[in-house]
Motif scaffolding. Structure first.
Motif, PDB file in Angstrom:
ATOM      1  N   TYR A   1       0.479  -1.086  -0.183  1.00  0.00           N
ATOM      2  CA  TYR A   1       0.228   0.060  -0.023  1.00  0.00           C
ATOM      3  C   TYR A   1       0.882   1.414   0.244  1.00  0.00           C
ATOM      4  CZ  TYR A   1      -4.493  -2.201  -0.170  1.00  0.00           C
ATOM      5  OH  TYR A   1      -5.659  -3.189  -0.772  1.00  0.00           O
TER       6      TYR A   1
ATOM      7  N   HIS B   1      -8.236  -5.086  -3.590  1.00  0.00           N
ATOM      8  CA  HIS B   1      -8.551  -4.727  -2.291  1.00  0.00           C
ATOM      9  C   HIS B   1      -7.962  -6.228  -0.937  1.00  0.00           C
ATOM     10  CE1 HIS B   1      -7.704  -1.145  -2.360  1.00  0.00           C
ATOM     11  NE2 HIS B   1      -8.575  -1.071  -3.561  1.00  0.00           N
TER      12      HIS B   1
ATOM     13  N   ALA C   1      -2.901   1.338   4.372  1.00  0.00           N
ATOM     14  CA  ALA C   1      -3.364  -0.536   4.031  1.00  0.00           C
ATOM     15  C   ALA C   1      -4.381   0.088   5.240  1.00  0.00           C
ATOM     16  CB  ALA C   1      -2.348  -1.353   4.206  1.00  0.00           C
TER      17      ALA C   1
END
Ligand code: KG4
Ligand code: ZN
Length: 342
Positions: free
Chosen positions: A117, A153, A318
């Motif tokens: 991320y 994700h 994240a």
């Protein structure tokens, strides 16, 4: 949504405030590198003790630099693995304490997910929109060299890993054989710039019928060459020739980078991904960054060097993508030193 990201898995005590997974309000990293340098590697007990001393001032500084109070935050995300158990414990407990005291939701996250991320933290970069999923992530650090397929994700599949040493570990050990200081990666990069080339080729080890990496043979080849050239073991009577050190460092760096670039290209073709995310401390290496951009046939996203090495910002980024899905607090989260991703 503003997330406090905390990271203490190895030798950096770090905290950051990140908004909506991409905007950096603050990013404070207290490195312990000089403390461990005299031992030629990280001493886990020293790391844990130093985190304990530094964690509260680092969190306080992250809030101060963001000009935000705790009640203006929306959650806390902390690394709970993989990493050194004693080091992780400090971050996890500090994060739990901070969350409880300030009535904020709390989440424990995988350090490798943070490295991925970091790519969302560059201004104007959103890998989800461009180039879009699926993405191939190469995370190369002191403990890992993993190729991870990211279809969305939180959707990870481990495609390849190292069978022995991690890329960063190989850099650190090769540097030691060449008489360079710890951490070895930045040192090898620095001296390699003075290379005149012409060093006999070092091996590019491959693992057959697999995309896995193997760096221990390459590391041993450097150690053998250092012995042959009288550089190792170090001797005060005959210090190594800096030119020869530069030439070997350069050839070693090229060999490690070649292995990583070749495997990434194969993974890109096999899994037909739209782009590549590079992360982890080794992604700070300028030769690796250059070669990836030049040779990989899809878009390559590499965060700036300071976001490749360990930091709290990547955990805050994240964390946003977890909190966005309304994940509740995980008070029972414990440290998992060998936690895997995918
Ligand atoms: O991600 P990281 O900061 O910590 C871990 O999660 O392990 O990675 C640290 C590793 C060390 O092995 C260090 O030598 C390597 O990243 N590294 C580099 C460079 N900067 C850091 N390796 C090659 N070139 C660099 N410029
Ligand atoms: Zn890391």
């Amino acid at each position: 949504m503003r997330i406090l990201g905390i990271e203490t898995s190895c030798d950096e005590t770090a905290a950051a405030v990140i908004e909506d997974g991409s905007y950096i309000h603050s990013n404070v990293v207290a490195s312990q590198a000089t403390l461990h340098a005299q031992y030629g590697g990280i001493v886990p007990e020293i790391a844990a003790r130093q985190h304990m001393i530094t964690i509260v001032p680092v969190i306080r500084q992250a809030l101060d630099e963001a000009s935000l109070r705790a009640d203006e935050l929306d959650g806390v995300a902390v690394t709970h693995g993989p990493g050194l158990a004693g080091a992780l414990l400090i971050g996890v407990n500090a994060a739990k304490g901070f969350s409880l005291a300030n009535e904020l939701p709390f989440i424990g996250l995988n350090h490798l997910e943070g490295h991925i991320y970091a790519a969302w933290l560059e201004e104007g970069v959103n890998p989800e929109e461009s180039p879009g999923f699926p993405l191939m992530c190469l995370i190369a650090s002191g403990g890992h060299t993993d190729l991870i397929l990211m279809k969305g994700h939180g959707d990870y599949t481990l495609i390849a890993r190292t069978r022995d040493d991690a890329a960063g570990e190989a850099f650190d050990k090769a540097a030691r054989a060449l008489g360079l200081s710890f951490p070895g990666g930045p040192e090898i990069q620095r001296v390699a710039e003075h290379s005149h080339g012409g060093e006999p080729r070092l091996p590019r080890p491959v693992v057959r019928d697999s995309l896995d990496f193997s760096f221990s043979g390459l590391k041993s080849a450097v150690a053998r060459r250092a012995e042959e050239y009288g550089m190792y073991p170090p001797s005060e009577d005959s210090p190594p020739d800096p030119q020869q050190v530069a030439n070997v460092a350069d050839e070693f760096q090229q060999a490690v980078v070649d292995c990583m670039v070749q495997r990434t290209i194969q993974a890109v073709e096999r899994y037909r991904v739209n782009g590549v995310i590079l992360g982890g401390g080794v992604a700070a290496n300028s030769h690796l960054r250059q070669e990836m951009h030049k040779r990989v046939p899809v878009e390559v996203i590499v965060p700036r060097p300071g976001l490749c090495t360990d930091n709290g910002a990547m955990m805050g980024a994240a964390g946003y993508f977890h909190f966005r899905n309304k994940v509740g607090s995980q008070w029972d989260v414990d440290v998992i030193p060998s936690l895997r991703l995918g």
